[in-house]
Design an enzyme around this catalytic site. Structure first.
Site, mmCIF file in Angstrom:
data_model
loop_
_atom_site.group_PDB
_atom_site.id
_atom_site.type_symbol
_atom_site.label_atom_id
_atom_site.label_comp_id
_atom_site.label_asym_id
_atom_site.label_seq_id
_atom_site.Cartn_x
_atom_site.Cartn_y
_atom_site.Cartn_z
ATOM 1 C CB CYS A 12 -0.875 -0.011 1.237
ATOM 2 S SG CYS A 12 -1.827 1.505 1.433
ATOM 3 C CG ASP B 200 -5.562 -3.931 -15.846
ATOM 4 O OD1 ASP B 200 -5.149 -3.633 -16.973
ATOM 5 O OD2 ASP B 200 -4.954 -3.656 -14.799
ATOM 6 C CG ASP C 255 -19.226 10.913 2.320
ATOM 7 O OD1 ASP C 255 -19.207 12.152 2.426
ATOM 8 O OD2 ASP C 255 -20.204 10.211 2.638
ATOM 9 C CG ASP D 156 5.417 2.949 -7.470
ATOM 10 O OD1 ASP D 156 4.384 2.489 -8.011
ATOM 11 O OD2 ASP D 156 5.823 2.562 -6.377
ATOM 12 C CG HIS E 122 -2.200 6.801 -2.590
ATOM 13 N ND1 HIS E 122 -1.047 7.052 -3.284
ATOM 14 C CD2 HIS E 122 -3.134 7.588 -3.167
ATOM 15 C CE1 HIS E 122 -1.280 7.952 -4.227
ATOM 16 N NE2 HIS E 122 -2.539 8.296 -4.174
ATOM 17 C CG ASP F 244 -5.285 1.765 -14.728
ATOM 18 O OD1 ASP F 244 -5.420 0.548 -14.455
ATOM 19 O OD2 ASP F 244 -5.947 2.330 -15.610
ATOM 20 C CG HIS G 129 -4.972 -2.257 2.747
ATOM 21 N ND1 HIS G 129 -4.236 -2.868 3.736
ATOM 22 C CD2 HIS G 129 -4.422 -1.030 2.556
ATOM 23 C CE1 HIS G 129 -3.273 -2.032 4.127
ATOM 24 N NE2 HIS G 129 -3.360 -0.907 3.429
ATOM 25 C CD GLU G 130 -5.095 1.521 -0.353
ATOM 26 O OE1 GLU G 130 -5.092 2.606 0.242
ATOM 27 O OE2 GLU G 130 -4.096 0.780 -0.415
ATOM 28 C CG HIS H 146 -5.541 3.390 4.544
ATOM 29 N ND1 HIS H 146 -4.887 3.235 5.735
ATOM 30 C CD2 HIS H 146 -4.835 2.677 3.631
ATOM 31 C CE1 HIS H 146 -3.818 2.463 5.555
ATOM 32 N NE2 HIS H 146 -3.771 2.109 4.291
#
Ligand SMILES: *[C@@H]1O[C@H](CO)[C@@H](O)[C@H](O)[C@H]1NC(C)=O
Ligand SMILES: [Zn+2]
Ligand SMILES: [Zn+2]
Length: 476
Positions: free
Chosen positions: A91, A123, A157, A174, A182, A198, A217-218, A221
């Site tokens: 992440c 994809d 939101d 990257d 993120h 992407d 997971h994201e 956050h």
């Protein structure tokens, strides 16, 4: 944005080839990797020269911090285990940050949240992305009082997008590998938003980067959770290749974390007081191509078909053969799940939804004021506690209610139950097996659904013309 400034805004190609032309070069490249990693994820503020001057105290401490967090031996050295972990996809949100100290940010101050999928990766087909996100939402919905609905326009939101490299915030992606996605902690504007890199190869299974897993997971956050050092946790920062997607569940660590912010879900209202045909099957998601698939209720809605099952429904339009799959609560947050019956009265542009001894009226995605009402207000005797299925004949303006082996007929013009009912289903719909789960009127036929079977009934000929599998409408 100020508190994000600790992130160093370099975007070195950390995953580029490691030169093999000499041990010294290899060491340099390992140092570059480590420096970048500690800057990105461990709030290291240093410069290249400092890093190269042997391992300074500060850097040893940072390496140890990283090793401890990720469950490695805290040697403070760039050993092979440590370098291997640094090369793993993960992440893009730092493991140490200042988010949690930023005043007022840690959680949403409301329990109903909206999300919007801004754009898609090439994809995967769009509906695969939709369903991965929806499943990720359910992961958190199930263990909190939070509810979510999806927006198709305007500001939600949680705005979700796919982007590459520089994409308008201060965290550049990257390329392939390394940082996968993120998300920002709760708050207005950019806060709560999720960005997927992407340049990853996003997949539904574990052959590439699994979108559902990273999205779940994201979302953690977006709801205010930070990284966990518990390697079992969904909120552990590394992307652990996992194979048993179907057995995915949150770790206790994740549940404790999110419930410390929002508390547990309200006591279940899902338990029916009277037995219903559809026993809640835990949190399992119904599969549209399961030959055993049955439906709770089916209705038309402004020219589309809605097939309700458990907490979900499939929505099929005439022009789009691939049905969309949604949570009921996404469209109608106040409707219950595990419905009994549904039908549309075209002339009133209204769909009526039944569960137990109550019913709701919806128009588009709005539940009408004044509902739920008791089913007895329609003229059912008090002994009727629920109905199994209903359909409204669009030409004749009559609505049929099916209860076990009998049916009632309601006149939409006079708004009253007709005399002479109930009658036996077997007498007037020969060949149809009672107990009916759902009925749909289409192409001049009535389609009666009973378990995984479907009876096509011609009302003029008064006979069953075909027997089909229930799922035949879902393009399997
Ligand atoms: C998706 O939307 C984001 C945010 O508006 C943008 O940065 C990105 O380039 C878009 N990606 C694609 C694939 O269109
Ligand atoms: Zn993360
Ligand atoms: Zn971003």
């Amino acid at each position: 944005m100020m508190h994000l400034a600790f992130l160093v805004l370099l975007c070195l190609p950390v995953c580029s080839a490691y030169p093999l032309s000499g041990a010294a070069k290899q060491e340099d490249s390992n140092r570059d990797l480590a420096q970048q990693y500690l800057e990105n994820y461990y709030n290291l503020k240093t410069d290249v020269k400092q890093f190269r001057r042997k391992e300074s105290n500060l850097i040893v401490k940072k390496i140890q911090q990283m090793q401890k967090f990720l469950g490695l031996a805290a040697t403070g050295k760039l050993d092979s285990d440590t370098l291997e972990v640094m090369r793993k996809p993960r992440c893009g949100v730092p493991d140490v940050g200042h988010f949690h100290t930023f005043p007022g940010i840690p959680k949403w101050r409301k329990t109903h949240l909206t999300y919007r999928i801004m754009n898609y990766t090439s994809d995967l087909p769009g509906d695969a992305v939709d369903s991965a996100i929806e499943k990720a939402v359910i992961v958190w919905e199930e263990v909190t009082p939070l509810t979510f609905s999806r927006l198709y326009e305007g500001e939600a939101d949680i705005m979700i997008s796919f982007a590459v490299k520089e994409h308008g915030d201060f965290y550049s992606f990257d390329g392939s590998g390394h940082s996968l996605a993120h998300a920002y902690p709760p708050g207005p504007g950019l806060y709560g938003d999720i960005h997927f890199d992407d340049d990853e190869h996003w997949t539904e299974d574990a052959s590439g980067t699994n979108l559902f897993f990273v999205a779940a997971h994201e979302l953690g956050h977006s709801l205010g959770l930070f990284h966990s050092a518990n390697t079992e946790a969904l909120m552990y920062p590394l992307y652990n290749s996992f194979t048993e997607l179907t057995r995915f569940h949150l770790s206790q660590d994740d549940v404790n974390g999110i419930q410390s912010l929002y508390g547990p879900p309200p006591a279940s209202t899902e338990e029916p007081l009277v037995p219903t045909k559809s026993v809640p099957s835990g949190s399992r998601t119904p599969a549209k191509c399961d030959p055993a698939l049955s439906f709770d209720a089916i209705s038309t809605l402004r020219g589309e078909y809605l097939f309700f099952k458990d907490r979900y429904f499939w929505r099929r339009s005439h022009w789009n053969s691939e049905p969309e799959f949604h949570l009921i609560s996404t469209f109608w947050p106040s409707l219950p799940s595990y419905l009994d019956a549904a039908y549309e009265v075209n002339s009133r542009d209204t769909v009526f939804i039944f569960k137990g001894n109550e019913f709701w009226a919806i128009r588009g995605n709005e539940v009408q004021a004044g509902y739920p009402r008791g089913i007895h207000t329609l003229g059912f005797p008090p002994t009727i506690r629920k109905i199994d299925a209903a359909v409204s004949d669009k030409e004749k303006k009559k609505t049929y209610f099916f209860v076990e082996d009998k049916y009632w007929r309601f006149d939409e013009n006079s708004q009253s139950m007709e005399q002479g009912f109930p009658r036996l289903i077997a007498d007037d719909f020969p060949g149809v097996e009672p107990k009916v789960d759902a009925v749909l009127q289409a192409f001049g036929f009535f389609y009666f659904f009973s378990g995984s079977s479907q009876f096509e009934f011609d009302p003029n000929a008064r006979m069953v013309t075909r027997i089909l599998k229930s799922y035949s409408w879902l393009h399997c």
